[in-house]
Design an enzyme around this catalytic site. Structure first.
Site, mmCIF file in Angstrom:
data_model
loop_
_atom_site.group_PDB
_atom_site.id
_atom_site.type_symbol
_atom_site.label_atom_id
_atom_site.label_comp_id
_atom_site.label_asym_id
_atom_site.label_seq_id
_atom_site.Cartn_x
_atom_site.Cartn_y
_atom_site.Cartn_z
ATOM 1 N N HIS A 79 0.787 -1.234 0.002
ATOM 2 C CA HIS A 79 0.003 -0.024 0.096
ATOM 3 C C HIS A 79 0.859 1.303 -0.058
ATOM 4 O O HIS A 79 0.433 2.329 -0.451
ATOM 5 C CB HIS A 79 -1.044 -0.062 1.267
ATOM 6 C CG HIS A 79 -2.132 -0.820 0.906
ATOM 7 N ND1 HIS A 79 -3.420 -0.344 1.224
ATOM 8 C CD2 HIS A 79 -2.275 -2.194 0.485
ATOM 9 C CE1 HIS A 79 -4.358 -1.322 1.009
ATOM 10 N NE2 HIS A 79 -3.882 -2.391 0.653
ATOM 11 N N ASP A 80 2.137 1.150 0.563
ATOM 12 C CA ASP A 80 3.003 2.317 0.672
ATOM 13 C C ASP A 80 3.682 2.535 -0.838
ATOM 14 O O ASP A 80 3.463 3.729 -1.502
ATOM 15 C CB ASP A 80 4.094 1.982 1.518
ATOM 16 C CG ASP A 80 5.081 3.178 1.483
ATOM 17 O OD1 ASP A 80 4.578 4.358 1.596
ATOM 18 O OD2 ASP A 80 6.366 3.000 1.526
ATOM 19 N N GLY A 85 4.844 5.785 -4.216
ATOM 20 C CA GLY A 85 6.382 5.048 -4.326
ATOM 21 C C GLY A 85 6.923 4.531 -2.862
ATOM 22 O O GLY A 85 5.994 4.930 -1.855
ATOM 23 N N ASP A 87 8.121 5.259 -0.258
ATOM 24 C CA ASP A 87 8.636 6.348 0.415
ATOM 25 C C ASP A 87 8.278 6.663 1.885
ATOM 26 O O ASP A 87 8.344 7.618 2.405
ATOM 27 C CB ASP A 87 8.488 7.527 -0.193
ATOM 28 C CG ASP A 87 7.126 7.861 -0.303
ATOM 29 O OD1 ASP A 87 6.186 7.160 -0.103
ATOM 30 O OD2 ASP A 87 6.754 8.931 -0.896
ATOM 31 N N GLU A 98 -2.466 9.575 3.573
ATOM 32 C CA GLU A 98 -2.733 8.256 2.880
ATOM 33 C C GLU A 98 -3.340 7.117 3.871
ATOM 34 O O GLU A 98 -4.306 6.616 3.817
ATOM 35 C CB GLU A 98 -1.470 7.598 2.259
ATOM 36 C CG GLU A 98 -0.788 8.182 1.289
ATOM 37 C CD GLU A 98 0.469 7.749 0.806
ATOM 38 O OE1 GLU A 98 0.531 6.643 0.880
ATOM 39 O OE2 GLU A 98 1.253 8.598 0.183
ATOM 40 N N HIS A 202 -0.968 -13.163 -1.038
ATOM 41 C CA HIS A 202 -2.153 -13.621 -0.503
ATOM 42 C C HIS A 202 -2.084 -15.288 -0.033
ATOM 43 O O HIS A 202 -2.768 -15.722 0.523
ATOM 44 C CB HIS A 202 -3.186 -13.653 -1.355
ATOM 45 C CG HIS A 202 -3.437 -12.256 -1.699
ATOM 46 N ND1 HIS A 202 -4.227 -11.854 -2.925
ATOM 47 C CD2 HIS A 202 -3.295 -10.998 -1.060
ATOM 48 C CE1 HIS A 202 -4.525 -10.460 -2.862
ATOM 49 N NE2 HIS A 202 -3.731 -10.025 -1.824
ATOM 50 N N THR A 203 -0.863 -15.638 0.425
ATOM 51 C CA THR A 203 -0.511 -17.095 1.106
ATOM 52 C C THR A 203 -0.484 -16.526 2.482
ATOM 53 O O THR A 203 -0.438 -17.708 3.257
ATOM 54 C CB THR A 203 0.675 -17.741 0.207
ATOM 55 O OG1 THR A 203 0.788 -18.929 1.050
ATOM 56 C CG2 THR A 203 2.027 -16.773 0.855
ATOM 57 N N ASP A 264 4.050 -19.952 1.448
ATOM 58 C CA ASP A 264 4.432 -21.161 0.551
ATOM 59 C C ASP A 264 3.602 -21.062 -0.825
ATOM 60 O O ASP A 264 3.047 -19.858 -1.092
ATOM 61 C CB ASP A 264 3.924 -22.377 1.342
ATOM 62 C CG ASP A 264 2.614 -22.273 1.699
ATOM 63 O OD1 ASP A 264 1.896 -21.557 1.420
ATOM 64 O OD2 ASP A 264 2.306 -23.116 2.663
#
Length: 337
Positions: A79-80, A85, A87, A98, A202-203, A264
């Site tokens: 999300h950063d 970028g 930062d 943000e 998303h694992t 994994d």
């Protein structure tokens, strides 16, 4: 002049010669770090040589108390990076930042980054950026959860801007089509392969029920009914039960229903079994451009891990600030006064 002076000193006094050489090296290092536009894996080798060890110990200690932290830190980095970028701008608190945008309200892991920052400010004051700490923390979180070690370049500066208005135009929505995701990733300099590999994040991690509510509808009795045929039936019914109508908005489910706490290749196996939690997951097996990669990673974890290292480095290099483009914050939650 420097070489002549060094030559004279070395002839006259070995100790002075050594000190002069050390001063020249230190000066060169400072000059490079402040003017170079390139990141370097040994950026802090002189100014804060133990930075990676200190961050890793902080993440490891915190994760032993909260096993959900690896997923939170990895999501926090993503999300950063995709907004302003990589930062550290997502770490800033306050109205209109943000972090205040509804899309970021469910983010976590901030306290781990801040803890590492406080420690580093004692040992290496005004030296290590919050942006670098976040990259290292996310990198270490993956390894702690069973993923591969990754060598990352460092030297990012903390951004001087954090605006909520920049979040939505740059954020991947869980209902995105493949083409929509490809366009967004491409705008960040990331490839189709990067998209498939980074989706493998998303694992691990958790998701709130409203993040995939578009795959269900509510019947006359207030029960959730699956409407997305790409979901495996028993999995869909289990999700509907956990996220039943009227459930608290804080209810979460694991991104990976099989090995929720381990980094994994199970995510890719889940996709092929119809157990991709988000629509943006399921589209990876419904398109010929990405299905082959999913199948390869589901069969070969080493292949996924090899790709992960390269894609993670590319993600963590998106839109970085160096030199005069940013600052080294004293606190990660606020810009310097």
């Amino acid at each position: 002049m420097g070489l002549k002076l060094m030559s004279l000193l070395c002839k006259a006094n070995i100790l002075l010669c050594a000190l002069f050489v050390e001063a020249l090296v230190s000066s060169a290092a400072v000059s490079d770090s402040s003017n170079s536009l390139d990141l370097s894996s040994d950026f802090y080798s002189l100014s804060c040589p133990n930075v990676e060890l200190l961050v890793k110990e902080t993440v490891s200690s915190a994760s032993s108390f909260d096993p959900t932290l690896p997923g939170k830190l990895l999501r926090l980095l993503f999300h950063d990076c995709v907004v302003e970028g990589c930062d550290g701008s997502v770490l800033i608190q306050g109205n209109g930042t943000e972090r205040s945008d509804p899309a970021n309200k469910s983010l976590g892991g901030f306290e781990v980054v801040e803890s590492a920052k406080r420690l580093l400010e004692v040992l290496c004051p005004a030296t290590v950026s919050c942006a670098d700490i976040l990259v290292l923390a996310a990198r270490d979180a993956v390894e702690i959860a069973g993923g591969p070690p990754v060598r990352v370049p460092l030297g990012r500066k903390d951004g001087l801007n954090s605006s909520a208005s920049n979040v939505r135009p740059n954020m991947v929505d869980t209902s995105f089509s493949l083409d929509e995701m490809v366009r967004l990733f491409s705008s960040k300099g990331l490839s189709l392969d990067d998209l498939v590999i980074l989706s493998g994040a998303h694992t691990i991690g958790l998701a709130h029920c409203n993040a995939f509510s578009d795959r269900f509808k509510e019947d006359s009795k207030g029960n959730l009914v699956p409407i997305d045929s790409s979901l495996e039936e028993s999995y869909a019914l289990d999700l509907a039960k956990k996220c039943k109508a009227g459930a608290s908005s804080s209810v979460t489910v694991s991104n990976d229903p099989v090995t929720a706490s381990f980094f994994d290749n199970q995510y890719y196996k889940n996709l092929l079994d119809g157990k991709g939690l988000f629509q943006s997951d399921s589209v990876l097996i419904s398109d010929s451009r990405t299905k082959g990669k999913v199948e390869t990673f589901s069969e070969n974890q080493d292949s996924f891990f090899d790709g992960w290292g390269d894609s993670f480095v590319r993600l963590s290099s998106v839109g970085v600030k160096t030199g005069d483009e940013g600052e080294i914050r004293v606190s990660c939650s606020s810009m310097n006064g």
